[in-house]
Design an enzyme around this catalytic site. Sequence first.
Site, PDB file in Angstrom:
ATOM      1  N   ARG A  75      13.139   3.029  -0.636  1.00 52.68           N
ATOM      2  CA  ARG A  75      11.732   3.165  -1.090  1.00 52.68           C
ATOM      3  C   ARG A  75      11.685   3.489  -2.564  1.00 52.68           C
ATOM      4  O   ARG A  75      12.548   4.207  -3.059  1.00 52.68           O
ATOM      5  CB  ARG A  75      11.075   4.346  -0.377  1.00 52.68           C
ATOM      6  CG  ARG A  75      10.355   4.019   0.871  1.00 52.68           C
ATOM      7  CD  ARG A  75       9.592   5.253   1.345  1.00 52.68           C
ATOM      8  NE  ARG A  75       8.283   5.348   0.710  1.00 52.68           N
ATOM      9  CZ  ARG A  75       7.574   6.463   0.671  1.00 52.68           C
ATOM     10  NH1 ARG A  75       8.030   7.583   1.188  1.00 52.68           N
ATOM     11  NH2 ARG A  75       6.393   6.454   0.094  1.00 52.68           N
ATOM     12  N   GLU A 127       0.354 -11.840  -2.999  1.00 55.27           N
ATOM     13  CA  GLU A 127      -1.102 -11.913  -2.769  1.00 55.27           C
ATOM     14  C   GLU A 127      -1.908 -11.601  -4.023  1.00 55.27           C
ATOM     15  O   GLU A 127      -3.116 -11.836  -4.037  1.00 55.27           O
ATOM     16  CB  GLU A 127      -1.508 -10.985  -1.605  1.00 55.27           C
ATOM     17  CG  GLU A 127      -1.529  -9.497  -1.898  1.00 55.27           C
ATOM     18  CD  GLU A 127      -0.157  -8.837  -1.909  1.00 55.27           C
ATOM     19  OE1 GLU A 127       0.865  -9.547  -1.874  1.00 55.27           O
ATOM     20  OE2 GLU A 127      -0.102  -7.599  -1.993  1.00 55.27           O
ATOM     21  N   HIS A 169       4.574  -8.716  -4.500  1.00 55.13           N
ATOM     22  CA  HIS A 169       3.211  -8.939  -3.999  1.00 55.13           C
ATOM     23  C   HIS A 169       2.695 -10.347  -4.310  1.00 55.13           C
ATOM     24  O   HIS A 169       1.914 -10.512  -5.259  1.00 55.13           O
ATOM     25  CB  HIS A 169       2.252  -7.953  -4.674  1.00 55.13           C
ATOM     26  CG  HIS A 169       2.404  -6.540  -4.224  1.00 55.13           C
ATOM     27  ND1 HIS A 169       1.624  -5.978  -3.247  1.00 55.13           N
ATOM     28  CD2 HIS A 169       3.255  -5.573  -4.624  1.00 55.13           C
ATOM     29  CE1 HIS A 169       1.974  -4.718  -3.058  1.00 55.13           C
ATOM     30  NE2 HIS A 169       2.962  -4.446  -3.887  1.00 55.13           N
ATOM     31  N   CYS A 199       6.052  -5.455   0.319  1.00 56.16           N
ATOM     32  CA  CYS A 199       6.230  -4.147  -0.327  1.00 56.16           C
ATOM     33  C   CYS A 199       6.238  -3.009   0.704  1.00 56.16           C
ATOM     34  O   CYS A 199       7.211  -2.861   1.439  1.00 56.16           O
ATOM     35  CB  CYS A 199       5.194  -3.972  -1.426  1.00 56.16           C
ATOM     36  SG  CYS A 199       5.685  -2.714  -2.610  1.00 56.16           S
ATOM     37  N   GLY A 218       0.871  -1.166   0.000  1.00 52.93           N
ATOM     38  CA  GLY A 218       0.000   0.000   0.000  1.00 52.93           C
ATOM     39  C   GLY A 218       0.903   1.209   0.000  1.00 52.93           C
ATOM     40  O   GLY A 218       1.820   1.290  -0.815  1.00 52.93           O
ATOM     41  N   GLU A 219       0.707   2.081   0.932  1.00 57.96           N
ATOM     42  CA  GLU A 219       1.547   3.268   1.042  1.00 57.96           C
ATOM     43  C   GLU A 219       2.124   3.294   2.461  1.00 57.96           C
ATOM     44  O   GLU A 219       1.389   3.473   3.423  1.00 57.96           O
ATOM     45  CB  GLU A 219       0.687   4.511   0.737  1.00 57.96           C
ATOM     46  CG  GLU A 219       1.449   5.787   0.684  1.00 57.96           C
ATOM     47  CD  GLU A 219       2.638   5.758  -0.279  1.00 57.96           C
ATOM     48  OE1 GLU A 219       2.483   5.323  -1.434  1.00 57.96           O
ATOM     49  OE2 GLU A 219       3.731   6.160   0.150  1.00 57.96           O
ATOM     50  N   SER A 220       3.426   3.100   2.545  1.00 54.39           N
ATOM     51  CA  SER A 220       4.034   2.933   3.879  1.00 54.39           C
ATOM     52  C   SER A 220       3.868   4.176   4.749  1.00 54.39           C
ATOM     53  O   SER A 220       3.731   4.066   5.972  1.00 54.39           O
ATOM     54  CB  SER A 220       5.506   2.570   3.749  1.00 54.39           C
ATOM     55  OG  SER A 220       6.200   3.534   2.977  1.00 54.39           O
TER      56      SER A 220
END
Length: 190
Positions: free
Chosen positions: A105, A172, A170, A78, A46-48
């Site tokens: 990042r 998933e 990812h 991620c 997502g967005e860390s």
Amino acid sequence: MKVGVLAFQGAVREHINMLKMAGAYPIPVKKEEELNDVDALILPGGESTVIGKFLRETGLGKIIVEKAKNGMPIWGTCAGMILLAKKIVNEDYVHLGLMDIWVRRNAYGSQLDSFIVRKVVPAVSEKPLELIFIRAPYAEKAGPNVEVLLELDGKIVAARQGNLLATAFHPEVTGDPSFHKYFLDIVCLN
Ligand code: GLN
């Protein structure tokens, strides 16, 4: 096994589906009671920065650090890998700081934002797995207690440190539960 998926933001549903396929009982985690109910935890992509802010504001970050130090298995994919890292080389902050990896990042830059490769990850499966990188980080180095599971062009993209697992990609979103099985069978049971 009850496996929590941190559910503030990001690829939560995808991990939940894969955990079901791999034979675990998934629980979305947003509150302390939910965190206390699970045997293991996934920090999704997502967005860390967004997920990190929630971890600080809710106090869940501190509890996760304590639980990790007491052996709770945690897997970061991620953004989750960035959350786990002890050092983010291109930022001046750190989130959970649990895993002895130095990550960069958005390491693959803007023109190569997303890509897919097929690779064998020997610890996980004998057959090549589809690895999907989406604005992904990599680790530039890892401490002596970290087992590097996969390097891509000399950069670490999958690693394990005891009860902690990090992947820059990812699993998933691939439809293949091999990595989730590895997390449940190897990381959680050792
Ligand atoms: N670039 C994102 C971050 O820094 C991670 C991207 C992802 O999780 N797919 O948090």
